[in-house]
Design a protein around this motif. Structure first.
Motif, PDB file in Angstrom:
ATOM      1  N   GLY A 174       1.010  -1.150  -0.032  1.00 22.32           N
ATOM      2  CA  GLY A 174       0.119  -0.110  -0.179  1.00 22.32           C
ATOM      3  C   GLY A 174       0.752   1.276  -0.067  1.00 22.32           C
ATOM      4  N   CYS A 175       0.698   1.924  -1.081  1.00 24.52           N
ATOM      5  CA  CYS A 175       1.450   3.232  -1.271  1.00 24.52           C
ATOM      6  C   CYS A 175       0.822   4.581  -1.525  1.00 24.52           C
ATOM      7  CB  CYS A 175       2.456   3.020  -2.352  1.00 24.52           C
ATOM      8  SG  CYS A 175       3.989   1.661  -2.009  1.00 24.52           S
ATOM      9  N   PHE A 176       1.235   5.533  -1.623  1.00 22.97           N
ATOM     10  CA  PHE A 176       0.903   6.548  -2.292  1.00 22.97           C
ATOM     11  C   PHE A 176       1.594   7.313  -3.184  1.00 22.97           C
ATOM     12  CE2 PHE A 176      -0.803   6.745   2.150  1.00 22.97           C
ATOM     13  CZ  PHE A 176      -1.956   6.978   2.105  1.00 22.97           C
ATOM     14  N   LEU A 177       1.014   7.647  -4.497  1.00 27.48           N
ATOM     15  CA  LEU A 177       1.600   8.127  -5.405  1.00 27.48           C
ATOM     16  C   LEU A 177       1.576   9.747  -5.768  1.00 27.48           C
ATOM     17  CD1 LEU A 177       0.724   5.730  -8.218  1.00 27.48           C
ATOM     18  CD2 LEU A 177       2.797   5.591  -6.641  1.00 27.48           C
ATOM     19  N   LEU A 178       2.363  10.721  -5.374  1.00 34.35           N
ATOM     20  CA  LEU A 178       2.256  12.059  -5.586  1.00 34.35           C
ATOM     21  C   LEU A 178       2.894  12.678  -6.632  1.00 34.35           C
ATOM     22  CD1 LEU A 178       3.360  12.717  -1.668  1.00 34.35           C
ATOM     23  CD2 LEU A 178       1.160  12.009  -2.717  1.00 34.35           C
ATOM     24  N   CYS A 179       2.048  13.235  -7.476  1.00 37.12           N
ATOM     25  CA  CYS A 179       2.530  13.983  -8.783  1.00 37.12           C
ATOM     26  C   CYS A 179       2.894  15.433  -8.464  1.00 37.12           C
ATOM     27  CB  CYS A 179       1.549  13.533  -9.742  1.00 37.12           C
ATOM     28  SG  CYS A 179       1.868  14.244 -11.572  1.00 37.12           S
ATOM     29  N   HIS A 180       4.043  15.647  -8.509  1.00 34.39           N
ATOM     30  CA  HIS A 180       4.583  17.063  -8.440  1.00 34.39           C
ATOM     31  C   HIS A 180       4.385  17.637  -9.768  1.00 34.39           C
ATOM     32  CE1 HIS A 180       6.235  16.075  -4.368  1.00 34.39           C
ATOM     33  NE2 HIS A 180       6.478  15.014  -4.989  1.00 34.39           N
ATOM     34  N   SER A 181       4.650  16.794 -10.796  1.00 31.01           N
ATOM     35  CA  SER A 181       4.577  17.053 -12.483  1.00 31.01           C
ATOM     36  C   SER A 181       4.685  15.704 -13.018  1.00 31.01           C
ATOM     37  CB  SER A 181       5.782  18.303 -12.855  1.00 31.01           C
ATOM     38  OG  SER A 181       6.857  17.308 -12.846  1.00 31.01           O
ATOM     39  N   PRO A 182       4.402  15.771 -14.246  1.00 29.28           N
ATOM     40  CA  PRO A 182       4.438  14.353 -15.234  1.00 29.28           C
ATOM     41  C   PRO A 182       5.822  14.004 -14.977  1.00 29.28           C
ATOM     42  CG  PRO A 182       2.896  15.914 -16.246  1.00 29.28           C
ATOM     43  CD  PRO A 182       3.673  16.654 -15.121  1.00 29.28           C
ATOM     44  N   ARG A 183       6.938  14.676 -14.956  1.00 27.50           N
ATOM     45  CA  ARG A 183       8.421  14.449 -14.732  1.00 27.50           C
ATOM     46  C   ARG A 183       8.935  14.043 -13.340  1.00 27.50           C
ATOM     47  NH1 ARG A 183      12.348  17.002 -16.388  1.00 27.50           N
ATOM     48  NH2 ARG A 183      13.351  15.242 -17.748  1.00 27.50           N
ATOM     49  N   HIS A 184       7.908  14.329 -12.374  1.00 23.83           N
ATOM     50  CA  HIS A 184       8.425  14.137 -10.825  1.00 23.83           C
ATOM     51  C   HIS A 184       7.068  13.591 -10.131  1.00 23.83           C
ATOM     52  CE1 HIS A 184       9.570  16.232  -6.912  1.00 23.83           C
ATOM     53  NE2 HIS A 184      10.048  14.688  -6.859  1.00 23.83           N
ATOM     54  N   ILE A 185       7.401  12.101  -9.589  1.00 22.18           N
ATOM     55  CA  ILE A 185       6.210  11.481  -8.770  1.00 22.18           C
ATOM     56  C   ILE A 185       6.962  10.848  -7.850  1.00 22.18           C
ATOM     57  CG2 ILE A 185       4.926   9.743  -8.858  1.00 22.18           C
ATOM     58  CD1 ILE A 185       4.212  10.036 -12.025  1.00 22.18           C
ATOM     59  N   SER A 186       6.495  11.095  -6.535  1.00 23.51           N
ATOM     60  CA  SER A 186       6.913  10.605  -5.353  1.00 23.51           C
ATOM     61  C   SER A 186       6.125   9.282  -4.888  1.00 23.51           C
ATOM     62  CB  SER A 186       6.859  11.542  -4.270  1.00 23.51           C
ATOM     63  OG  SER A 186       7.699  12.721  -4.181  1.00 23.51           O
ATOM     64  N   VAL A 187       6.887   8.410  -4.572  1.00 19.24           N
ATOM     65  CA  VAL A 187       6.239   7.018  -3.843  1.00 19.24           C
ATOM     66  C   VAL A 187       6.427   7.089  -2.624  1.00 19.24           C
ATOM     67  CG1 VAL A 187       5.899   4.671  -4.310  1.00 19.24           C
ATOM     68  CG2 VAL A 187       6.476   5.980  -6.082  1.00 19.24           C
ATOM     69  N   ILE A 188       5.406   6.896  -1.643  1.00 20.10           N
ATOM     70  CA  ILE A 188       5.567   6.871  -0.158  1.00 20.10           C
ATOM     71  C   ILE A 188       5.030   5.593   0.131  1.00 20.10           C
ATOM     72  CG2 ILE A 188       4.936   7.730   1.872  1.00 20.10           C
ATOM     73  CD1 ILE A 188       4.861  10.604   0.851  1.00 20.10           C
ATOM     74  N   GLY A 189       5.683   4.643   0.773  1.00 19.30           N
ATOM     75  CA  GLY A 189       5.412   3.291   1.286  1.00 19.30           C
ATOM     76  C   GLY A 189       5.873   2.953   2.410  1.00 19.30           C
ATOM     77  N   PRO A 190       5.461   1.876   3.172  1.00 23.91           N
ATOM     78  CA  PRO A 190       6.013   1.418   4.374  1.00 23.91           C
ATOM     79  C   PRO A 190       7.547   1.314   4.416  1.00 23.91           C
ATOM     80  CG  PRO A 190       4.452  -0.379   3.234  1.00 23.91           C
ATOM     81  CD  PRO A 190       4.719   0.725   2.303  1.00 23.91           C
ATOM     82  N   ARG A 191       8.143   2.067   5.461  1.00 19.23           N
ATOM     83  CA  ARG A 191       9.415   1.933   5.790  1.00 19.23           C
ATOM     84  C   ARG A 191       9.966   0.291   5.894  1.00 19.23           C
ATOM     85  NH1 ARG A 191      13.361   5.606   8.329  1.00 19.23           N
ATOM     86  NH2 ARG A 191      15.185   4.313   8.742  1.00 19.23           N
ATOM     87  N   SER A 192       9.129  -0.587   6.718  1.00 19.83           N
ATOM     88  CA  SER A 192       9.461  -1.923   6.681  1.00 19.83           C
ATOM     89  C   SER A 192       9.756  -2.763   5.554  1.00 19.83           C
ATOM     90  CB  SER A 192       8.477  -2.492   7.553  1.00 19.83           C
ATOM     91  OG  SER A 192       7.196  -2.695   6.924  1.00 19.83           O
ATOM     92  N   SER A 193       9.232  -1.908   4.325  1.00 17.06           N
ATOM     93  CA  SER A 193       9.161  -2.492   3.072  1.00 17.06           C
ATOM     94  C   SER A 193       9.980  -1.899   2.011  1.00 17.06           C
ATOM     95  CB  SER A 193       7.933  -2.800   2.323  1.00 17.06           C
ATOM     96  OG  SER A 193       7.091  -3.733   3.328  1.00 17.06           O
ATOM     97  N   ALA A 194      10.844  -1.060   2.517  1.00 15.18           N
ATOM     98  CA  ALA A 194      11.612  -0.086   1.568  1.00 15.18           C
ATOM     99  C   ALA A 194      12.498  -0.861   0.539  1.00 15.18           C
ATOM    100  CB  ALA A 194      12.554   0.879   2.511  1.00 15.18           C
ATOM    101  N   GLY A 195      13.213  -1.866   0.883  1.00 20.21           N
ATOM    102  CA  GLY A 195      14.074  -2.677   0.069  1.00 20.21           C
ATOM    103  C   GLY A 195      13.214  -3.420  -0.927  1.00 20.21           C
ATOM    104  N   SER A 196      12.135  -3.801  -0.643  1.00 20.08           N
ATOM    105  CA  SER A 196      11.328  -4.421  -1.863  1.00 20.08           C
ATOM    106  C   SER A 196      10.716  -3.307  -2.634  1.00 20.08           C
ATOM    107  CB  SER A 196      10.139  -4.925  -0.923  1.00 20.08           C
ATOM    108  OG  SER A 196      10.608  -6.261  -0.381  1.00 20.08           O
ATOM    109  N   LEU A 197      10.222  -2.260  -1.971  1.00 23.36           N
ATOM    110  CA  LEU A 197       9.601  -1.144  -2.879  1.00 23.36           C
ATOM    111  C   LEU A 197      10.815  -0.687  -3.807  1.00 23.36           C
ATOM    112  CD1 LEU A 197       7.345   0.716  -3.705  1.00 23.36           C
ATOM    113  CD2 LEU A 197       8.097   2.153  -1.621  1.00 23.36           C
ATOM    114  N   HIS A 198      12.258  -0.418  -3.213  1.00 25.32           N
ATOM    115  CA  HIS A 198      13.137   0.272  -4.213  1.00 25.32           C
ATOM    116  C   HIS A 198      13.488  -0.787  -5.330  1.00 25.32           C
ATOM    117  CE1 HIS A 198      17.344   0.754  -5.208  1.00 25.32           C
ATOM    118  NE2 HIS A 198      17.122   2.131  -5.187  1.00 25.32           N
ATOM    119  N   HIS A 199      13.399  -2.120  -5.078  1.00 24.35           N
ATOM    120  CA  HIS A 199      13.827  -3.230  -5.794  1.00 24.35           C
ATOM    121  C   HIS A 199      12.656  -3.100  -7.179  1.00 24.35           C
ATOM    122  CE1 HIS A 199      15.025  -6.903  -7.783  1.00 24.35           C
ATOM    123  NE2 HIS A 199      13.773  -7.256  -7.689  1.00 24.35           N
ATOM    124  N   ALA A 200      11.538  -3.251  -6.749  1.00 14.40           N
ATOM    125  CA  ALA A 200      10.282  -2.969  -7.842  1.00 14.40           C
ATOM    126  C   ALA A 200      10.459  -1.567  -8.490  1.00 14.40           C
ATOM    127  CB  ALA A 200       8.895  -2.974  -6.964  1.00 14.40           C
TER     128      ALA A 200
END
Length: 186
Positions: free
Chosen positions: A151-177
C-alpha cells in the motif's frame, strides 16, 4: 554515551540515488510526516487547520497541495502533512498544539519511506507497477495505490516528478520494484 548513527530506510548513512536511461530514482530522507484525522464533530475545524498550515485549501480526494508544508488527502477528513525535517522535526507536536483537540495527530516520519522518480517516461514505468492511471497525471494528484502488493501513495509534483511513499518496513522491496520497472521501461 551511545554513538548513534542515523540510517536511511535502505540501511545506509546517505540516501541512495540510481539512474537508468532518462529516469532517476532517489531515496528521500529529509522530510517529516504527520497524519491528521478530524475528530467526530470537528471536521470543519480540522479542514481549516490543514488549510491554515499549508497556506492553501485542504486537499480533497486524490489531491495534494501546499508548498513548504504540503498535505495530501488520505481519506475522508484525513491528511498526511509533509515538511522539511530540518525546519519541522517536531511537525506532529506543532500541529497538535494548533489543533486544540479538533484532530488526532500522529508523527509518521519513521513509519514511511519515500522514493522520488524524475525524468521522462514515468508513465511507462508506473504502468509496470500499478493500475493507477499515471499517464493522466498533470500535477497535484495524490493517489493511494498498490505497488507490488504494498500500500503506497503516489504524489505527482509534475508528469516528470512523482514521489512514492510506502511502508518503511518494505523499503528494500519497494526500491527493488521501482528500479526493476525503470530498467524494464527504458
Amino acid at each position: 554515551m551511545h554513538d548513534l548513527i542515523a540510517i536511511s530506510p535502505l540501511g545506509a548513512t546517505r540516501p541512495r540515488i540510481d539512474s537508468h536511461g532518462p529516469v532517476t530514482l532517489t531515496e528521500v530522507t529529509d522530510r517529516a510526516l504527520a497524519s491528521v484525522a478530524a475528530r467526530l464533530g470537528h471536521e470543519a475545524q480540522a479542514n481549516a487547520l490543514v488549510a491554515s498550515l499549508i497556506g492553501a485549501q485542504a486537499p480533497g480526494p486524490a489531491r495534494m497541495g501546499g508548498e513548504t508544508l504540503m498535505a495530501f488527502w488520505m481519506g475522508p477528513d484525513q491528511w498526511m502533512l509533509d515538511a522539511p525535517i530540518d525546519s519541522h522535526e517536531d511537525l506532529a507536536e506543532r500541529i497538535k498544539a494548533e489543533a486544540k483537540g479538533s484532530a488526532s495527530v500522529t508523527d509518521q516520519t519513521g513509519a514511511w519511506c519515500r522514493f522520488d522518480l524524475s525524468g521522462d517516461g514515468l508513465a511507462d514505468v508506473f504502468e509496470r507497477l500499478t493500475n493507477a492511471n499515471t499517464r493522466a497525471f498533470t500535477g497535484g494528484e495524490a493517489q493511494r495505490a498498490a505497488v507490488e502488493h504494498m500500500g503506497c501513495f503516489l504524489l505527482c509534483h509534475s508528469p516528470r516528478h512523482i514521489s512514492v511513499i510506502g511502508p518503511r518496513s518494505s523499503a528494500g522491496s519497494l526500491h527493488h520494484a521501482l528500479l526493476t520497472a525503470i530498467r524494464s521501461a527504458h
